[in-house]
Write an enzyme that holds these catalytic residues in place. Structure first.
Site, PDB file in Angstrom:
ATOM      1  CG  ASN A  92      -0.389  -0.256   2.484  1.00 45.10           C
ATOM      2  OD1 ASN A  92       0.698  -0.809   2.583  1.00 45.10           O
ATOM      3  ND2 ASN A  92      -1.062   0.147   3.530  1.00 45.10           N
TER       4      ASN A  92
ATOM      5  CD  GLU B 234       1.778  -0.260  10.853  1.00 41.78           C
ATOM      6  OE1 GLU B 234       0.776  -1.010  10.816  1.00 41.78           O
ATOM      7  OE2 GLU B 234       1.900   0.731  10.129  1.00 41.78           O
TER       8      GLU B 234
ATOM      9  CB  CYS C  87      -2.360   0.028   8.702  1.00 47.08           C
ATOM     10  SG  CYS C  87      -1.028   1.227   8.627  1.00 47.08           S
TER      11      CYS C  87
ATOM     12  CD  GLU D 138       6.892   0.965  10.557  1.00 50.75           C
ATOM     13  OE1 GLU D 138       7.308   0.167   9.716  1.00 50.75           O
ATOM     14  OE2 GLU D 138       5.967   1.764  10.346  1.00 50.75           O
TER      15      GLU D 138
END
Ligand code: TXE
Length: 497
Positions: A151, A249, A283, A461
């Site tokens: 994505n 993630e 997400c 992250e």
């Protein structure tokens, strides 16, 4: 049509069995690239090259200031090439060129930021009492396996590579089979800037074969994945078996909480941005728009008006606002989630189907969709759709908004729209969510931690915390006493410490 090979030890190499995979355009349905499909043997070659580069210290052995210089050179090269790389992302994954240019233009910042962190991060010297000095240093972990999705192919790869490499690790990247070309370009660009060969390797291929071989490889010292929650579980289980650290993630079901004091037009613009950027394939997509009951009717009316005006089209056209979904599989997932909601009695207030425009017939398009009359017992309330679908649900007060927002298996992100900052902060305190924006959504910065709670993953992250997660601590204790203690030379009581 483009052809791409694996990138191992600084060289383009075919898969050992010459297996390939096609990358299909979600706009035209035509094959736009043929990539090598790495076998477990190829993955082994890549891990071995990375291991060699780590063991001989060709990168981790040089001063952080020099590593930062190289990363800054890479940042400059990337800035020069943003236009071409953005076009390549658009061609493969169908995201509008307008989005890709804006996103990629910021990515040099990750290289600059982590280069700066590498130079400024310091060890510590805790006071353990007289007679001893304790030095704590951080050292790189080793060879990291980076598994990335389609994505945001370059953004997510960059988030992981920049920090891993700045900290002195070597890496093997397994990009998504749907958008692998730009991560491959990044590996070449880093070498052009001066990262030694073998430090950054890329193996392309399918998740179940290449990805699995990488996550199960015994030469890997850390795994870092962004993907679906089920993929994350499989990879984290593998890390658990091998006792290596993992960052994951994963999925989300972000709430967008709109209070009645938020200016209507700002809140609607924010909800559109939250829900439909990347055709909803993020997400942190705002998939649950919660609106205070006193503002609900006006908000919904304005939202529907704006949704009806969104421009679907060829993503290579700068006027296009909404591109296709990434693949036929992804469009089928979205369509069947909406059909199931419809069958359960949910109202489709906008979209809910493939567009009729014949110019879009060859692409994987789906209309931006708004669902109403949704309750917490409907499947659509809980499931991650990963497409341009949002539910709009009223709430009464803060307590009600918290209850609804926290009623999810995921806890990645969410936004609150209000002019009352104190209320915003009260809400943040009680949300089981890793990233909360007030009067904004989607904002990302290399200095700002990015990670979720609950089923949304493990670790984070970005920021200094991610840098530390790519290091391990080494504690050195030095005895500074004038003469050594002789435990067995006396029967006098001694302190053991
Ligand atoms: O992702 P996958 P998919 C979610 C979203 C989407 C769903 C499935 O809900 O509908 O996941 O999408 C690699 N061992 N997200 O199937 O499979 C894979 O090749 C090792 C959320 O495209 O999770 C790719 O490189 N690797 C997400 C990466 O994992 C494996 C972004 C992610 O792909 C593997 C994408 C295995 N067994 C999808 N199986 C987010 N958090 O942003 C797959 N892979």
């Amino acid at each position: 049509m483009r052809e791409a090979l694996l990138h191992i030890d600084g060289r383009p190499v075919p898969a050992e069995d010459h297996a390939t995979m096609d990358v299909v355009s979600p706009v035209t349905g035509r094959t736009v690239a043929r990539i090598a499909h790495a076998s477990p043997g190829d993955v082994d070659r890549a891990v071995t090259a990375a291991r060699r580069s780590f063991e001989d210290r060709r990168w981790r052995g040089i001063a952080p200031r020099e590593r930062a210089r190289v990363l800054n050179r890479a940042a400059a090269l990337l800035s020069e090439r943003v236009h071409d790389l953005a076009a390549l992302e658009t061609e493969q994954i169908g995201r509008p060129i307008r989005e890709m240019r804006a996103q990629l233009a910021r990515l040099p910042e990750w290289l600059e930021y982590f280069g700066a962190v590498a130079q400024t991060d310091r060890g510590s010297v805790p006071d353990v009492g007289a007679g001893q000095v304790n030095l704590i240093r951080r050292v790189p972990i080793g060879v990291a396996g980076l598994i990335t999705p389609w994505n945001h192919p370059l953004l997510i790869t960059m988030k992981k590579v920049s920090v891993a490499v700045a900290a002195g690790n070597s890496v093997v990247i397994k990009p998504s089979e749907l958008g692998p070309l730009v991560p491959l370009e990044l590996a070449r660009l880093l070498e052009e800037a001066g990262v030694p060969t073998g430090v950054v390797n890329v193996v392309t291929g399918a998740g179940a074969t290449t990805g699995r071989a990488l996550s199960e490889h015994r030469g890997i010292d850390k795994l870092d994945v962004t993907g679906g929650t089920e993929t994350g579980r499989v990879i984290a289980a593998e890390a658990g078996r091998r006792l290596i650290p993992v960052t994951a993630e994963l999925g989300g079901k972000a709430p967008v909480i709109v209070f009645d004091d938020a200016p209507l037009d700002d809140a609607v613009a924010g909800a559109l941005f939250a829900s439909f950027i990347a055709t909803g394939q993020t997400c942190v997509q705002g998939s649950r728009i919660l609106v205070q009951d006193t503002a609900y009717d006006a908000f919904l009316a304005r939202l529907l008006e704006r949704v009806g005006g969104l421009r679907l089209g060829d993503p290579a056209d700068t006027a296009t606002q909404i591109g296709p979904l990434v693949s036929a599989v992804q469009r089928d997932r979205v369509a069947s989630a909406v059909e199931q909601a419809r069958a359960q009695g949910v109202t489709v207030a906008a979209g809910g189907r493939v567009p009729e425009d014949p110019a879009l017939a060859a692409g994987q398009y789906y209309l931006p969709t708004i669902l109403t009359e949704v309750t917490t017992s409907h499947d659509i309330w809980r499931q991650e759709v990963f497409g341009p679908v949002a539910v709009v649900v009223p709430f009464h007060d803060e307590e009600d908004a918290i209850r609804l927002a926290n009623d999810a298996d995921f806890g990645l992100a969410g936004s609150i729209w209000t002019h009352d900052t104190a209320r915003g902060l009260r809400m943040v305190d009680r949300l089981d969510i890793g990233i909360v924006w007030i009067n904004d959504h989607h904002r990302v910065d290399p200095a700002s931690p990015w990670g979720g709670m609950k089923d949304s993953g493990i670790g984070s992250e970005n920021a200094i915390e991610a840098f530390h997660a790519y290091t391990q601590m080494k504690s050195t204790v030095i005895n500074t006493a004038p003469s050594g203690a002789d435990w067995f030379g006396t029967t006098e009581p001694m302190r053991y410490s």
